[in-house]
Design a protein around this motif. Structure first.
Motif, PDB file in Angstrom:
ATOM      1  N   CYS A 100       0.790  -1.194  -0.033  1.00  0.00           N
ATOM      2  CA  CYS A 100       0.127   0.074   0.168  1.00  0.00           C
ATOM      3  C   CYS A 100       0.995   1.448   0.054  1.00  0.00           C
ATOM      4  N   MET A 103       2.410   1.658  -3.418  1.00  0.00           N
ATOM      5  CA  MET A 103       1.594   2.112  -4.382  1.00  0.00           C
ATOM      6  C   MET A 103       1.037   3.613  -4.112  1.00  0.00           C
ATOM      7  N   ILE A 107       1.783   6.355  -6.992  1.00  0.00           N
ATOM      8  CA  ILE A 107       0.949   7.211  -7.658  1.00  0.00           C
ATOM      9  C   ILE A 107       1.386   8.903  -7.356  1.00  0.00           C
ATOM     10  N   ARG A 110       4.160   9.496 -10.121  1.00  0.00           N
ATOM     11  CA  ARG A 110       3.698   9.383 -11.316  1.00  0.00           C
ATOM     12  C   ARG A 110       3.227  10.868 -11.861  1.00  0.00           C
ATOM     13  N   VAL A 113      -1.764  13.467  -9.543  1.00  0.00           N
ATOM     14  CA  VAL A 113      -2.402  12.632  -8.728  1.00  0.00           C
ATOM     15  C   VAL A 113      -3.968  12.213  -8.848  1.00  0.00           C
ATOM     16  N   SER A 114      -4.241  11.048  -8.871  1.00  0.00           N
ATOM     17  CA  SER A 114      -5.568  10.564  -8.957  1.00  0.00           C
ATOM     18  C   SER A 114      -6.519  10.339  -7.650  1.00  0.00           C
ATOM     19  N   ILE A 116      -9.229   9.169  -7.128  1.00  0.00           N
ATOM     20  CA  ILE A 116      -9.912   7.807  -7.205  1.00  0.00           C
ATOM     21  C   ILE A 116      -8.795   6.662  -6.866  1.00  0.00           C
ATOM     22  N   SER A 117      -7.465   6.810  -7.367  1.00  0.00           N
ATOM     23  CA  SER A 117      -6.427   5.792  -6.984  1.00  0.00           C
ATOM     24  C   SER A 117      -5.741   5.957  -5.614  1.00  0.00           C
ATOM     25  N   VAL A 118      -5.985   7.033  -5.073  1.00  0.00           N
ATOM     26  CA  VAL A 118      -5.463   7.047  -3.740  1.00  0.00           C
ATOM     27  C   VAL A 118      -6.663   6.601  -2.737  1.00  0.00           C
ATOM     28  N   ALA A 120      -8.733   4.098  -3.639  1.00  0.00           N
ATOM     29  CA  ALA A 120      -8.391   2.515  -3.684  1.00  0.00           C
ATOM     30  C   ALA A 120      -7.533   2.145  -2.901  1.00  0.00           C
ATOM     31  N   VAL A 121      -6.345   2.577  -2.952  1.00  0.00           N
ATOM     32  CA  VAL A 121      -5.226   2.286  -2.119  1.00  0.00           C
ATOM     33  C   VAL A 121      -5.773   2.288  -0.757  1.00  0.00           C
TER      34      VAL A 121
END
Length: 317
Positions: A100, A103, A107, A110, A113-114, A116-118, A120-121
């Motif tokens: 985690c 990830m 993120i 990269r 920062v999304s 939604i991705s945060v 999800a993690v």
């Protein structure tokens, strides 16, 4: 005089007896690393999300993403902790934490920062935490003999509180010094890796214990027990509603940034404050344990918790 000093020396030695067992020491060091890492990550995620969206609602969703898996999986996680090798489960949990943190680091590196991705993690992190808690609590009795178990519990609680104080402060300072969450996530990843190494050195064999049959009945046994024991049910329900309705911690980035006009370091101090209070009360109770009227004391404490939450909510400085 010498006899009294001898008894004091023996008492002090007994208080530290748990640390004579290498497995207990490794377990506590690993747990300390994980708690510090998760507290650092919590500060970084809270500040990062609010810095991106400027919406307090998203901070609430950050808390929900980590809290909801624990509610959904609480029956399963307890059953798993009872049936399977706890050392192996603890290793899996530590690896899950490391994944985690890695990830979140990826993120952020990269760019762009999304949210939604945060989220999800954070849901995945909540799943790991839902198993880590029961497994860690069930592991402790297997690391020390029964005569030193009470002392080991006291030390475990103290070490946990120390980690909840140090972690947020460390996370806030690193975030402020590095001007971003990358260093915080990197530090959390390193700490979780250290925890994995320490956990791998724990004894693989546990004391023999009867394993319940794997069926829905055994999964719900704990729930039925709580329902039968109304005192336990009432205490758990009271604590649950107090936490659900009085959890202001998720909004601390708003207070730190908009009201107190501080940076991430201020958020770290705010998040560590409950740990400081808990540590002070632990010391006070250790010196003056509750001998009667525990129920009334608990109700007064919950009322005080609610009052402090209201005062915190209307404060402007």
């Amino acid at each position: 005089m010498s006899g009294g000093q001898g008894r004091e020396t023996d008492t002090a030695a007994d208080a530290r007896a748990a640390f004579r067992y290498p497995a207990f020491l490794r377990f506590q060091l690993a747990r300390f690393c994980i708690v510090v890492a998760t507290e650092m990550q919590a500060v970084a995620v809270g500040w990062q999300v609010y810095e991106i969206t400027k919406r307090p609602l998203d901070l609430g969703l950050v808390g929900l993403a980590q809290f909801l898996p624990g509610i959904v999986l609480f029956l399963v996680s307890g059953h798993v902790a009872d049936r399977f090798n706890r050392r192996n489960l603890l290793i899996l949990c530590d690896v899950g934490f490391a994944i985690c943190f890695a990830m979140l680091l990826a993120i952020t590196l990269r760019g762009g920062v999304s949210i939604i991705s945060v989220f999800a993690v954070l849901v995945l992190l909540g799943v790991v935490r839902s198993f880590n808690g029961p497994v860690s609590r069930a592991m402790l009795p297997h690391l020390v003999p029964p005569e030193h178990f009470a002392g080991s519990v006291a030390w475990a609680s103290s070490i946990f509180q120390a980690a909840t104080i140090l972690g947020p402060i460390l996370g806030g300072l690193i975030y402020a010094f590095a001007r971003g969450p990358i260093a915080v996530y990197s530090g959390a990843l390193v700490a979780s890796t250290v925890a994995i190494v320490l956990t791998l050195e724990l004894p693989s064999q546990e004391k023999a214990r009867a394993k319940p049959a794997a069926n829905l009945s055994t999964v719900f046994d704990g729930f039925r027990y709580i329902w039968r024991e109304k005192l336990i049910f009432g205490a758990i329900s009271l604590d649950l509603f107090a936490v659900l309705l009085g959890g202001a911690v998720a909004l601390l980035p708003v207070y730190a940034r908009e009201i107190l006009q501080t940076g991430p370091w201020g958020l770290g101090i705010l998040r560590s404050a409950p740990g400081v209070g808990a540590g002070i009360m632990a010391i006070a109770i250790a010196h003056r344990p509750l001998k009667n009227r525990a129920g009334a004391t608990m109700l007064w404490c919950v009322a005080g918790f609610g009052l402090c939450t209201v005062i915190f909510g209307v404060s402007r400085s």
